[in-house]
Design a protein around this motif. Structure first.
Motif, PDB file in Angstrom:
ATOM      1  N   ALA A  36       0.826  -1.213   0.000  1.00 57.06           N
ATOM      2  CA  ALA A  36       0.000   0.000   0.000  1.00 57.06           C
ATOM      3  C   ALA A  36       0.853   1.254   0.000  1.00 57.06           C
ATOM      4  N   ASN A  37       1.970   1.232   0.730  1.00 60.05           N
ATOM      5  CA  ASN A  37       2.855   2.391   0.760  1.00 60.05           C
ATOM      6  C   ASN A  37       3.556   2.596  -0.577  1.00 60.05           C
ATOM      7  N   ALA A  38       3.833   1.500  -1.297  1.00 54.66           N
ATOM      8  CA  ALA A  38       4.551   1.600  -2.561  1.00 54.66           C
ATOM      9  C   ALA A  38       3.658   2.010  -3.728  1.00 54.66           C
ATOM     10  N   MET A  39       2.357   1.866  -3.580  1.00 52.25           N
ATOM     11  CA  MET A  39       1.449   2.196  -4.678  1.00 52.25           C
ATOM     12  C   MET A  39       1.437   3.695  -4.949  1.00 52.25           C
ATOM     13  N   PRO A  40       1.337   4.109  -6.227  1.00 55.90           N
ATOM     14  CA  PRO A  40       1.201   5.545  -6.537  1.00 55.90           C
ATOM     15  C   PRO A  40      -0.154   6.059  -6.084  1.00 55.90           C
ATOM     16  N   LYS A  41      -0.139   6.957  -5.112  1.00 64.09           N
ATOM     17  CA  LYS A  41      -1.405   7.380  -4.485  1.00 64.09           C
ATOM     18  C   LYS A  41      -2.288   8.190  -5.419  1.00 64.09           C
ATOM     19  N   TRP A  81     -16.105   8.078  -3.979  1.00 64.12           N
ATOM     20  CA  TRP A  81     -16.519   7.643  -2.653  1.00 64.12           C
ATOM     21  C   TRP A  81     -16.875   8.814  -1.734  1.00 64.12           C
ATOM     22  N   LEU A  82     -16.025   9.845  -1.753  1.00 63.33           N
ATOM     23  CA  LEU A  82     -16.134  10.913  -0.764  1.00 63.33           C
ATOM     24  C   LEU A  82     -16.704  12.212  -1.324  1.00 63.33           C
ATOM     25  N   GLY A  83     -16.739  12.334  -2.644  1.00 61.72           N
ATOM     26  CA  GLY A  83     -17.205  13.569  -3.240  1.00 61.72           C
ATOM     27  C   GLY A  83     -16.087  14.587  -3.371  1.00 61.72           C
ATOM     28  N   SER A  84     -16.354  15.660  -4.084  1.00 60.19           N
ATOM     29  CA  SER A  84     -15.315  16.655  -4.360  1.00 60.19           C
ATOM     30  C   SER A  84     -14.859  17.386  -3.103  1.00 60.19           C
ATOM     31  N   ASP A  85     -15.732  17.512  -2.090  1.00 58.91           N
ATOM     32  CA  ASP A  85     -15.374  18.265  -0.891  1.00 58.91           C
ATOM     33  C   ASP A  85     -14.430  17.496   0.035  1.00 58.91           C
ATOM     34  N   TYR A  86     -14.512  16.174   0.030  1.00 59.07           N
ATOM     35  CA  TYR A  86     -13.740  15.385   0.997  1.00 59.07           C
ATOM     36  C   TYR A  86     -12.667  14.513   0.352  1.00 59.07           C
ATOM     37  N   ALA A  87     -12.583  14.517  -0.967  1.00 58.99           N
ATOM     38  CA  ALA A  87     -11.566  13.690  -1.626  1.00 58.99           C
ATOM     39  C   ALA A  87     -10.159  14.124  -1.248  1.00 58.99           C
ATOM     40  N   VAL A  88      -9.957  15.433  -1.027  1.00 59.62           N
ATOM     41  CA  VAL A  88      -8.624  15.921  -0.670  1.00 59.62           C
ATOM     42  C   VAL A  88      -8.182  15.366   0.680  1.00 59.62           C
ATOM     43  N   TYR A  89      -9.130  15.194   1.609  1.00 60.12           N
ATOM     44  CA  TYR A  89      -8.783  14.616   2.911  1.00 60.12           C
ATOM     45  C   TYR A  89      -8.352  13.160   2.748  1.00 60.12           C
ATOM     46  N   ILE A 111      -1.614   9.370   1.493  1.00 59.57           N
ATOM     47  CA  ILE A 111      -0.191   9.585   1.243  1.00 59.57           C
ATOM     48  C   ILE A 111       0.619   9.519   2.532  1.00 59.57           C
ATOM     49  N   ALA A 112       0.057  10.026   3.640  1.00 60.22           N
ATOM     50  CA  ALA A 112       0.848  10.166   4.864  1.00 60.22           C
ATOM     51  C   ALA A 112       0.739   8.991   5.827  1.00 60.22           C
ATOM     52  N   LEU A 162       3.886  15.503   3.896  1.00 63.67           N
ATOM     53  CA  LEU A 162       3.157  14.553   3.054  1.00 63.67           C
ATOM     54  C   LEU A 162       1.669  14.883   3.002  1.00 63.67           C
ATOM     55  N   ALA A 163       1.121  15.334   4.124  1.00 65.62           N
ATOM     56  CA  ALA A 163      -0.295  15.717   4.126  1.00 65.62           C
ATOM     57  C   ALA A 163      -0.532  16.890   3.183  1.00 65.62           C
ATOM     58  N   LEU A 164       0.387  17.850   3.166  1.00 66.11           N
ATOM     59  CA  LEU A 164       0.258  18.987   2.249  1.00 66.11           C
ATOM     60  C   LEU A 164       0.348  18.523   0.801  1.00 66.11           C
ATOM     61  N   VAL A 165       1.261  17.591   0.522  1.00 67.20           N
ATOM     62  CA  VAL A 165       1.359  17.038  -0.837  1.00 67.20           C
ATOM     63  C   VAL A 165       0.053  16.357  -1.230  1.00 67.20           C
ATOM     64  N   GLY A 166      -0.501  15.565  -0.313  1.00 68.98           N
ATOM     65  CA  GLY A 166      -1.759  14.876  -0.613  1.00 68.98           C
ATOM     66  C   GLY A 166      -2.897  15.836  -0.891  1.00 68.98           C
ATOM     67  N   VAL A 167      -2.964  16.921  -0.121  1.00 66.51           N
ATOM     68  CA  VAL A 167      -4.025  17.907  -0.337  1.00 66.51           C
ATOM     69  C   VAL A 167      -3.876  18.569  -1.709  1.00 66.51           C
ATOM     70  N   ILE A 168      -2.653  18.942  -2.076  1.00 70.84           N
ATOM     71  CA  ILE A 168      -2.428  19.596  -3.365  1.00 70.84           C
ATOM     72  C   ILE A 168      -2.768  18.643  -4.511  1.00 70.84           C
ATOM     73  N   VAL A 169      -2.365  17.382  -4.399  1.00 73.32           N
ATOM     74  CA  VAL A 169      -2.701  16.402  -5.438  1.00 73.32           C
ATOM     75  C   VAL A 169      -4.213  16.246  -5.548  1.00 73.32           C
ATOM     76  N   GLY A 170      -4.894  16.168  -4.418  1.00 72.50           N
ATOM     77  CA  GLY A 170      -6.346  16.065  -4.444  1.00 72.50           C
ATOM     78  C   GLY A 170      -6.999  17.292  -5.056  1.00 72.50           C
ATOM     79  N   GLU A 171      -6.464  18.488  -4.750  1.00 72.21           N
ATOM     80  CA  GLU A 171      -7.018  19.716  -5.305  1.00 72.21           C
ATOM     81  C   GLU A 171      -6.765  19.827  -6.810  1.00 72.21           C
ATOM     82  N   PHE A 172      -5.679  19.231  -7.280  1.00 70.16           N
ATOM     83  CA  PHE A 172      -5.439  19.227  -8.726  1.00 70.16           C
ATOM     84  C   PHE A 172      -6.594  18.562  -9.480  1.00 70.16           C
ATOM     85  N   GLN A 173      -7.152  17.530  -8.876  1.00 70.37           N
ATOM     86  CA  GLN A 173      -8.076  16.675  -9.600  1.00 70.37           C
ATOM     87  C   GLN A 173      -9.546  16.944  -9.298  1.00 70.37           C
TER      88      GLN A 173
END
Length: 278
Positions: free
Chosen positions: A129-134, A144-152, A158-159, A215-226
């Motif tokens: 799970a850690n090695a998979m591209p998140k 699953w979570l919708g546009s508002d919660y996907a970033v969380y 990621i973290a 890592l949490a900041l990276v995950g949020v930015i990646v989620g916001e991209f999409q």
């Protein structure tokens, strides 16, 4: 009446610091000052190169913008009333993702420490799970979570796995003699965890915090991209799509400031804990 007897116990004299120790303190202060100067010079060289090379058309200014254009762009975005919303969206999502990742990571790591059988069962799954591209999870979290919660979801995905493995390694690295001594005095497994393992893993927990907040900041930015309609990641993506590189670079500069502030906060916490437990 007899006069009160004066306290004749001599006070213990405090030895003055030696000249060798004072020289060490002076060298240490000078070294830290030189490090700060070198960091400032490195930043100045980078900003000057970024400003000069596009103006000399060595780099394409359409693709790189200029540092001098960032502040006017920041003021324009701020006056439009949207920048504060974007910053708070990204910052709040990062803090929520960071908090969830730390809580889940510590709880799961404690469960793995508690049960060696559980660790042996879950270890290969955690590694995979850690090695998979998140980023592959973005459309899944969106559904699953919708546009508002996907970033969380992205921030936690990621973290959390890194946190689990780092914290568990810290738990396993506790001196076994301390654990055996606690058992000798009749401590339960829960008492060993809370009184020996967790306090002894403070440096590991601080290291996990350092990694997790970034890592949490990276995950949020990646989620916001999409999937987001606000946030600095959304601002970067939107600016790049319309070739407004000033907006993109301004958002990236704000992210750099946020990362620096978070690092400074963690550094101060680490220093305070080091003084407390040092």
């Amino acid at each position: 009446m007899n006069a009160p007897i004066a306290n004749t116990v001599p006070l213990r004299a405090v030895r003055a610091p030696s000249e060798k120790y004072l020289n060490y303190l002076r060298r240490d202060r000078a070294r830290r000052r030189h490090i700060r100067i070198a960091q400032a010079l490195l930043l100045a060289v980078f900003l000057c190169a970024w400003e000069i090379l596009p103006r000399m058309h060595i780099l394409n200014p359409l693709l790189t913008s200029y540092p001098s254009a960032l502040w006017p762009t920041f003021i324009e975005l701020w006056n439009n009333g949207n920048l504060g919303k974007h910053i708070m969206t990204t910052l709040s999502a990062t803090l929520v993702g960071f908090g969830l990742s730390m809580v889940i990571g510590i709880v799961v790591a404690a469960a793995l420490w508690w049960s060696d059988f559980l660790y042996k069962v879950l270890d290969p799954f955690l590694v995979v799970a850690n090695a998979m591209p998140k980023i592959a999870f973005v459309p899944i979290f969106y559904l699953w979570l919708g546009s508002d919660y996907a970033v969380y979801g992205m921030a936690v995905a990621i973290a959390v796995f890194v946190t689990i493995m780092v914290v568990y390694a810290g738990f396993r690295g506790i001196d076994l003699n301390k654990v055996k001594l606690a058992h000798t005095f009749g401590a339960s497994r829960w008492q060993v965890l809370t009184k020996v393992v967790l306090p002894g893993s403070v440096p590991t927990l601080i290291a996990a915090v350092k990694m997790n907040i970034g890592l949490a900041l990276v995950g949020v930015i990646v989620g916001e991209f999409q999937s987001a309609d606000s946030g600095l990641g959304f601002l970067i993506m939107n600016g790049s799509q319309v070739f407004k590189l000033n907006i993109v670079m301004t958002a990236i500069a704000i992210l750099a400031v946020i990362s620096s502030v978070m690092y400074l906060i963690v550094y101060r916490i680490e220093a305070a804990i080091a003084r407390r437990y040092g």
